[in-house]
Design an enzyme around this catalytic site. Structure first.
Site, PDB file in Angstrom:
ATOM      1  N   LYS A   5       0.829  -1.204   0.000  1.00 12.70           N
ATOM      2  CA  LYS A   5       0.000   0.000   0.000  1.00 12.70           C
ATOM      3  C   LYS A   5       0.866   1.257   0.000  1.00 12.70           C
ATOM      4  O   LYS A   5       0.611   2.198  -0.752  1.00 12.70           O
ATOM      5  CB  LYS A   5      -0.918   0.023   1.228  1.00 12.70           C
ATOM      6  CG  LYS A   5      -2.059  -0.962   1.198  1.00 12.70           C
ATOM      7  CD  LYS A   5      -2.867  -0.847   2.496  1.00 12.70           C
ATOM      8  CE  LYS A   5      -4.036  -1.769   2.561  1.00 12.70           C
ATOM      9  NZ  LYS A   5      -4.798  -1.628   3.828  1.00 12.70           N
ATOM     10  N   CYS A  18      -1.425   0.887   6.649  1.00 11.97           N
ATOM     11  CA  CYS A  18      -1.645  -0.106   7.700  1.00 11.97           C
ATOM     12  C   CYS A  18      -2.631  -1.153   7.203  1.00 11.97           C
ATOM     13  O   CYS A  18      -3.530  -0.851   6.422  1.00 11.97           O
ATOM     14  CB  CYS A  18      -2.197   0.585   8.945  1.00 11.97           C
ATOM     15  SG  CYS A  18      -2.436  -0.513  10.349  1.00 11.97           S
ATOM     16  N   ASP A  19      -2.448  -2.364   7.677  1.00  9.58           N
ATOM     17  CA  ASP A  19      -3.401  -3.434   7.407  1.00  9.58           C
ATOM     18  C   ASP A  19      -3.480  -4.310   8.654  1.00  9.58           C
ATOM     19  O   ASP A  19      -2.450  -4.621   9.253  1.00  9.58           O
ATOM     20  CB  ASP A  19      -2.980  -4.252   6.194  1.00  9.58           C
ATOM     21  CG  ASP A  19      -4.112  -5.106   5.687  1.00  9.58           C
ATOM     22  OD1 ASP A  19      -5.035  -4.530   5.072  1.00  9.58           O
ATOM     23  OD2 ASP A  19      -4.101  -6.326   5.923  1.00  9.58           O
ATOM     24  N   THR A  20      -4.684  -4.681   9.041  1.00  8.17           N
ATOM     25  CA  THR A  20      -4.894  -5.443  10.264  1.00  8.17           C
ATOM     26  C   THR A  20      -5.610  -6.751   9.950  1.00  8.17           C
ATOM     27  O   THR A  20      -6.538  -6.768   9.147  1.00  8.17           O
ATOM     28  CB  THR A  20      -5.721  -4.621  11.272  1.00  8.17           C
ATOM     29  OG1 THR A  20      -5.027  -3.396  11.537  1.00  8.17           O
ATOM     30  CG2 THR A  20      -5.936  -5.371  12.571  1.00  8.17           C
ATOM     31  N   GLY A  55       0.038  -4.568  10.563  1.00  8.50           N
ATOM     32  CA  GLY A  55       1.297  -4.273   9.891  1.00  8.50           C
ATOM     33  C   GLY A  55       1.263  -2.827   9.453  1.00  8.50           C
ATOM     34  O   GLY A  55       0.253  -2.362   8.905  1.00  8.50           O
TER      35      GLY A  55
END
Length: 141
Positions: A5, A18-20, A55
């Site tokens: 991203k 961010c990615d969760t 992340g």
């Protein structure tokens, strides 16, 4: 995913991506695709402890830093009625694991350990520290 991203944007500005994900019994749960999938996810989480991992990638002036943050969440045992009531709220459908601890989903949570804001989806305290380090490094170059 957060690194992909961050590098998908062509900019000299500070980029924070961010990615969760939610992980239970070794299975990664993303966002529910529909009501049935949401019901299945919440049923899987019922009465169990799961991991929430975010992340984060920060990019600025050719420098970047990435990290991940992990928290643990334990759900109460949930009845079908509780799950359906929560699904009726509409809240679960845009959230990893099908719940938001910052909203009505808090009623499903027995306890948690780790960074609350990581569970929400952005570990802000660690982000601030990493951002400060990256900005200092970028300004030196």
């Amino acid at each position: 995913i957060s690194t992909q991203k961050a590098f998908a944007i062509d900019s000299e500005d500070v980029i924070i991506a961010c990615d969760t994900v939610v992980i239970v019994d070794g299975k990664i749960l993303g966002k529910p695709s529909d009501r049935q999938n949401g019901f299945e996810m919440l049923s899987e989480l019922s009465g169990k402890t799961h991991s929430v991992i975010s992340g984060v990638c920060i990019r600025y002036k050719g420098e970047s830093v990435s990290f991940s943050q992990k928290s643990l969440v334990t759900f109460y045992e949930l009845s079908d009625e509780e799950i359906n009531d929560y699904l009726d709220s509409g809240e679960p459908f845009d959230k990893a694991g099908g719940y938001g601890i910052q909203g009505l989903g808090s009623l499903l949570v027995k306890e948690f350990s780790g960074d609350f804001f990581n569970i929400v989806g952005l570990p802000v305290a660690r982000l601030r520290r990493s951002l400060s380090e990256l900005l200092s490094k970028a300004e030196e170059n």
